[in-house]
Design a protein around this motif. Sequence first.
Motif, mmCIF file in Angstrom:
data_model
loop_
_atom_site.group_PDB
_atom_site.id
_atom_site.type_symbol
_atom_site.label_atom_id
_atom_site.label_comp_id
_atom_site.label_asym_id
_atom_site.label_seq_id
_atom_site.Cartn_x
_atom_site.Cartn_y
_atom_site.Cartn_z
ATOM 1 N N PRO A 3 21.976 52.844 -22.830
ATOM 2 C CA PRO A 3 21.435 52.364 -24.114
ATOM 3 C C PRO A 3 22.126 52.987 -25.318
ATOM 4 O O PRO A 3 22.387 52.317 -26.313
ATOM 5 C CB PRO A 3 19.960 52.764 -24.034
ATOM 6 N N VAL A 4 22.415 54.299 -25.227
ATOM 7 C CA VAL A 4 23.076 54.969 -26.349
ATOM 8 C C VAL A 4 24.448 54.358 -26.602
ATOM 9 O O VAL A 4 24.853 54.101 -27.749
ATOM 10 C CB VAL A 4 23.187 56.480 -26.078
ATOM 11 N N SER A 5 25.180 54.088 -25.541
ATOM 12 C CA SER A 5 26.510 53.494 -25.684
ATOM 13 C C SER A 5 26.415 52.091 -26.275
ATOM 14 O O SER A 5 27.259 51.676 -27.090
ATOM 15 C CB SER A 5 27.210 53.446 -24.322
ATOM 16 N N VAL A 11 26.777 49.311 -33.552
ATOM 17 C CA VAL A 11 27.050 49.877 -34.881
ATOM 18 C C VAL A 11 28.531 49.782 -35.213
ATOM 19 O O VAL A 11 28.928 49.471 -36.350
ATOM 20 C CB VAL A 11 26.556 51.332 -34.944
ATOM 21 N N GLY A 12 29.384 49.995 -34.239
ATOM 22 C CA GLY A 12 30.824 49.915 -34.471
ATOM 23 C C GLY A 12 31.269 48.520 -34.852
ATOM 24 O O GLY A 12 32.098 48.333 -35.752
ATOM 25 N N GLY A 18 32.082 44.734 -41.525
ATOM 26 C CA GLY A 18 31.884 45.033 -42.948
ATOM 27 C C GLY A 18 33.169 45.463 -43.616
ATOM 28 O O GLY A 18 33.457 45.056 -44.770
ATOM 29 N N ILE A 19 33.965 46.268 -42.933
ATOM 30 C CA ILE A 19 35.225 46.722 -43.519
ATOM 31 C C ILE A 19 36.179 45.549 -43.726
ATOM 32 O O ILE A 19 36.829 45.428 -44.788
ATOM 33 C CB ILE A 19 35.845 47.804 -42.615
ATOM 34 N N ALA A 70 38.370 58.864 -37.655
ATOM 35 C CA ALA A 70 38.627 60.256 -37.240
ATOM 36 C C ALA A 70 37.416 60.856 -36.534
ATOM 37 O O ALA A 70 37.546 61.565 -35.529
ATOM 38 C CB ALA A 70 39.000 61.100 -38.458
ATOM 39 N N LEU A 71 36.219 60.567 -37.085
ATOM 40 C CA LEU A 71 35.009 61.077 -36.437
ATOM 41 C C LEU A 71 34.856 60.532 -35.028
ATOM 42 O O LEU A 71 34.494 61.248 -34.096
ATOM 43 C CB LEU A 71 33.779 60.719 -37.274
ATOM 44 N N VAL A 72 35.128 59.229 -34.892
ATOM 45 C CA VAL A 72 35.039 58.625 -33.551
ATOM 46 C C VAL A 72 36.041 59.272 -32.609
ATOM 47 O O VAL A 72 35.745 59.564 -31.436
ATOM 48 C CB VAL A 72 35.258 57.104 -33.647
#
Length: 524
Positions: A3-5, A11-12, A18-19, A70-72
């Motif tokens: 579920p977390v994945s 979200v990704g 959006g970008i 970068a965070l990813v």
Amino acid sequence: MKPVSMVVAAVGVVLVAGIVWVLGPGARWVLEHIDGVTIGGPAGLVGKDLAAALDAVRGRVLAVATGLAALVAVYYTARNADTARRTFQLGERGHVTDRYGKAVEQLGSAQAPVRLGGLYALDQLGQDNPSPALRQTIVDVICAYLRMPYTPPLDQTGQSEPAEPGAVDSGVSAPVARDPHEERQVRLTAQRVLTAHLRYEDPPAHRWWQPSTADPNARHWTDVRLDLTGATLLDFDLNRCRVGDAGFDKATFSGDAVFDGATFTGHARFDKATFTGDAWFGEATFSSVAWFDKATFTGQAGFGKVTFTREARFGKVTFTGDARFTKATFSSVAIFDKATFTRNTDFGKVTFTRDAWFGEATFTRDAGFGEATFTGDVWFGKATFTGHARFDMATFTGHARFDKVTFTRGAMFDGATFTRDAGFREATFTRVAGFGKATFTGHARFDMATFTGDTWFSQAKGLEAALLVGVRVTPAAAGVRWVWPPCWRVEADADGWRTLRLAEPEPGSTAGGEKEGPTGAAEG
């Protein structure tokens, strides 16, 4: 997919969409509705100014996107590193397990060199892996090996029968048809492996300007427990070692056993242990209970300056050689009931902070308690002193009970101090009984006591109210000297014996106040 994945993926997707939208037509909407910029008209942005503003919006979005990327990347790198670490740990654990299994298998070999190799392999394995659980397991295996049945050789050159096969204990098979001389070397090595990791040195004082020195305890394993119940130990040397719980019940110490300076932070059990040589415990510290019930000390037993923090039990212990407890400290209850001291015994300057029990103990030769301090109550009821019993300058702060004690030779209490009750009811003083300068602050009871040899109470204090019911004094004999307190008098009985009574001091007493009679016999 977890579920977390799934949430992260959703979200990704939204962020990417959006970008992409902002990089396209969405830049104009952001400029108008978020930045509040007017587009077109006389007061709005047009032409190059509008293009520059849109590029600035798109630049900000790209910067945010780069940061998110970068965070990813950091997140997935950390996950991969954690996965790699776990994989490495599993591999390392498997390697450790493999090394451990092979070493234990070597201990079951019939060849002494192979068994020695197994011991050294376990030694190195524990040193390479500072896991307390693994080190304790290695210690347990070595202890299990030492618990296996073993008959030491008669001497260095003689022959003896090999040990009988035994049961499996902690995964270690009992020796089968092994040469006792080779097995002796293996066992000595096993003992050295244990003690090498238990030995502890206090770190030297270090000043900031002094160069760093090597850690003297780099090989010390902390909080190790020993279970050597029933083991046969050869010239066992645990001096300056630090150990937690230690079980030596029914163990046999062949040769000398050295525990000088050892520290037992847990329970120390030596019940029914046999020491065939000398046993040295000088300056050892027992932080918890110490039990030696029914132990046998064949040679000398040295407990000088030992500290017993909690209960110390020596009930029914047998000391065949000299027993020395000089300057030992018993901070809790000390129990020596029915103990047997065959040779000289020394409790000189010992401190008993709590109660001390010596009921029915047997002292065959000289027993010294000179300058000992008994802060709690002490019981010597029915004890037997065949040799000299010396309590010179001893201090009894609690009740002192010597009821029914037999003093066959000298009983010396010169200068002793009895702060509370002192009981010598039915005690027997066969030869010398010395209470010179003794001080009795509490009740002094000598009911039914018997004095058959030299006796003196020169300058003794506090005996004005002593209980003397049924005291028996041997008939006068040449060479026998009696010196009684001035408040006592001697009366003859019909059978020729004498008895003692309380009396006021009489005129004619000697300068010291004691009553003496002709030929050394005191008269009332």
